[in-house]
Design an enzyme around this catalytic site. Sequence first.
Site, PDB file in Angstrom:
ATOM      1  CD1 TRP A 131       2.374 -21.948  57.215  1.00  0.00           C
ATOM      2  CD2 TRP A 131       4.293 -22.358  58.304  1.00  0.00           C
ATOM      3  NE1 TRP A 131       2.718 -23.258  56.995  1.00  0.00           N
ATOM      4  CE2 TRP A 131       3.886 -23.528  57.658  1.00  0.00           C
ATOM      5  CE3 TRP A 131       5.471 -22.375  59.048  1.00  0.00           C
ATOM      6  CZ2 TRP A 131       4.620 -24.710  57.720  1.00  0.00           C
ATOM      7  CZ3 TRP A 131       6.202 -23.542  59.115  1.00  0.00           C
ATOM      8  CH2 TRP A 131       5.778 -24.699  58.453  1.00  0.00           C
ATOM      9  CG  ASP A 213      10.246 -19.411  57.917  1.00  0.00           C
ATOM     10  OD1 ASP A 213      10.870 -20.185  57.173  1.00  0.00           O
ATOM     11  OD2 ASP A 213       9.043 -19.572  58.206  1.00  0.00           O
ATOM     12  CE  LYS A 249       6.035 -23.910  50.593  1.00  0.00           C
ATOM     13  NZ  LYS A 249       4.681 -24.256  50.908  1.00  0.00           N
TER      14      LYS A 249
HETATM   15  C1  LIG Z   1       6.431 -19.376  56.131  1.00  0.00           C
HETATM   16  C2  LIG Z   1       6.773 -20.803  55.977  1.00  0.00           C
HETATM   17  N1  LIG Z   1       7.828 -21.293  56.623  1.00  0.00           N
HETATM   18  C3  LIG Z   1       8.203 -22.575  56.513  1.00  0.00           C
HETATM   19  C4  LIG Z   1       7.483 -23.461  55.731  1.00  0.00           C
HETATM   20  C5  LIG Z   1       7.959 -24.890  55.715  1.00  0.00           C
HETATM   21  O1  LIG Z   1       8.102 -25.478  54.549  1.00  0.00           O
HETATM   22  P1  LIG Z   1       8.446 -27.017  54.380  1.00  0.00           P
HETATM   23  O2  LIG Z   1       8.556 -27.644  55.729  1.00  0.00           O
HETATM   24  O3  LIG Z   1       7.315 -27.590  53.612  1.00  0.00           O
HETATM   25  O4  LIG Z   1       9.739 -27.042  53.667  1.00  0.00           O
HETATM   26  C6  LIG Z   1       6.365 -22.999  55.037  1.00  0.00           C
HETATM   27  C7  LIG Z   1       5.551 -23.914  54.224  1.00  0.00           C
HETATM   28  O5  LIG Z   1       4.441 -23.702  53.872  1.00  0.00           O
HETATM   29  C8  LIG Z   1       6.002 -21.642  55.162  1.00  0.00           C
HETATM   30  O6  LIG Z   1       4.950 -21.132  54.520  1.00  0.00           O
END
Ligand SMILES: Cc1ncc(COP(=O)(O)O)c(C=O)c1O
Length: 400
Positions: A131, A213, A249
């Site tokens: 990511w 993560d 999510k």
């Molecule tokens: C691998 C990964 N880590 C962390 C996140 C962070 O998510 P959020 O800040 O939207 O809760 C995402 C969101 O797409 C992700 O794909």
Amino acid sequence: MFDGVEAAPPVKVFQLTADFKACTGPNKVNLGVGAYQTNEGKPYVLKVVKEAEQRISKDFTLTHEYLPIDGLAAFTDASTAVMFGKESPLVVNRKYIAVQCLGGTGALRLCSEFMFQCLKRSVAYVSKPTWPNHNAILKTAGITDVRSYRYWDPNTKSVDFQGMVEDLKGVPEYAVIFLHAVAHNPTGMDLSTEQWQEILDILIKRNATIVMDTAYQGFASGDLDKDAASVRMLADKGVEFFVCQSMSKNFGLYNERVGNMIAVIHNADKVEAVRSQLKRIVRANWSNPPSHGALVVATILNDETLAQQWRLELMEMAGRIKDMRQLLYEKLQVHQITWPHVINQTGMFSFTGLNPAQVKFLRDEYDVFLMEDGRVNMCAFTTSNAQYIADAIAAAVNKA
Ligand SMILES: Cc1ncc(COP(=O)(O)O)c(C=O)c1O
């Protein structure tokens, strides 16, 4: 004052959405941004979230006073129990410090700043690919030496486990290692149980600073406990590590920014020092977190009936994604294209293997928008558009 400011590059996934919105084609499809959609192609508010919000709206004891710097304890404790399991010794004996954060992103940022400022970590490794925000978060937090370990083999469309092992065996001691706990983004390929064991043992031997993560718990198998296996395996090894947990999510609370940063700590003498440093960092960032999303999650997790309802809804969402994988696989087979990776991959995304020219062809000729690296959000498939997308992919594969 602003004459010298150069424009920053656009965030690719949001640029893609803007381009999609500007497109006027009747069959346009956005396979970009990672958010769940229904079979009608609509955003989904979980029923259990609506129920919790109704309860909250009727609670006249609630105020808008500031939350504590480290957030709502009813949220952080319940979320940590979802991660490790209620009966886990780590939870029962409170071998953790949990801080409510602004989504998974906020958790990663807090964790990175802490590792830089308080643990003096200066080198980090992320999977290749990962990511993209992982790089940006680490660098902004001060850990500027961000390297990568091999993860994806484009030839086998699977994990390059040999490469991963070689790279992780060679990391310097104490290096920060970001691992995707489940439903790897963007590849959708996770390690097997045996592979996790091997990787975690290698990292522990290297004294690595491990950050798990976890943004998709429940989205891979539909089962929260199964999807927590890698994190729980690491917990069982008795080491100290970090978990960055996103509720964006699995509760569909994307815009409420709900996340939890967990530091697993076994040194009782240092709990207060670590907690105070984490709070110091939060204070200078967002001072204290917003309440609504965390209250929704706490309301659900601390009520047996609602928690069970949530698990069922998650199961349904994960099931729909699996169905869409199968549908795409079958519709491509009709075109003599066999893509087993689509059904072998897991979670929200499929790393299709489509190259940039094919991605461009899909967009130019079919108004099908996807990330340049070939990643597609499987949740954007529906029983109505799967045929169109499969035909478009077949044309791209054969012509571009
Ligand atoms: C691998 C990964 N880590 C962390 C996140 C962070 O998510 P959020 O800040 O939207 O809760 C995402 C969101 O797409 C992700 O794909």
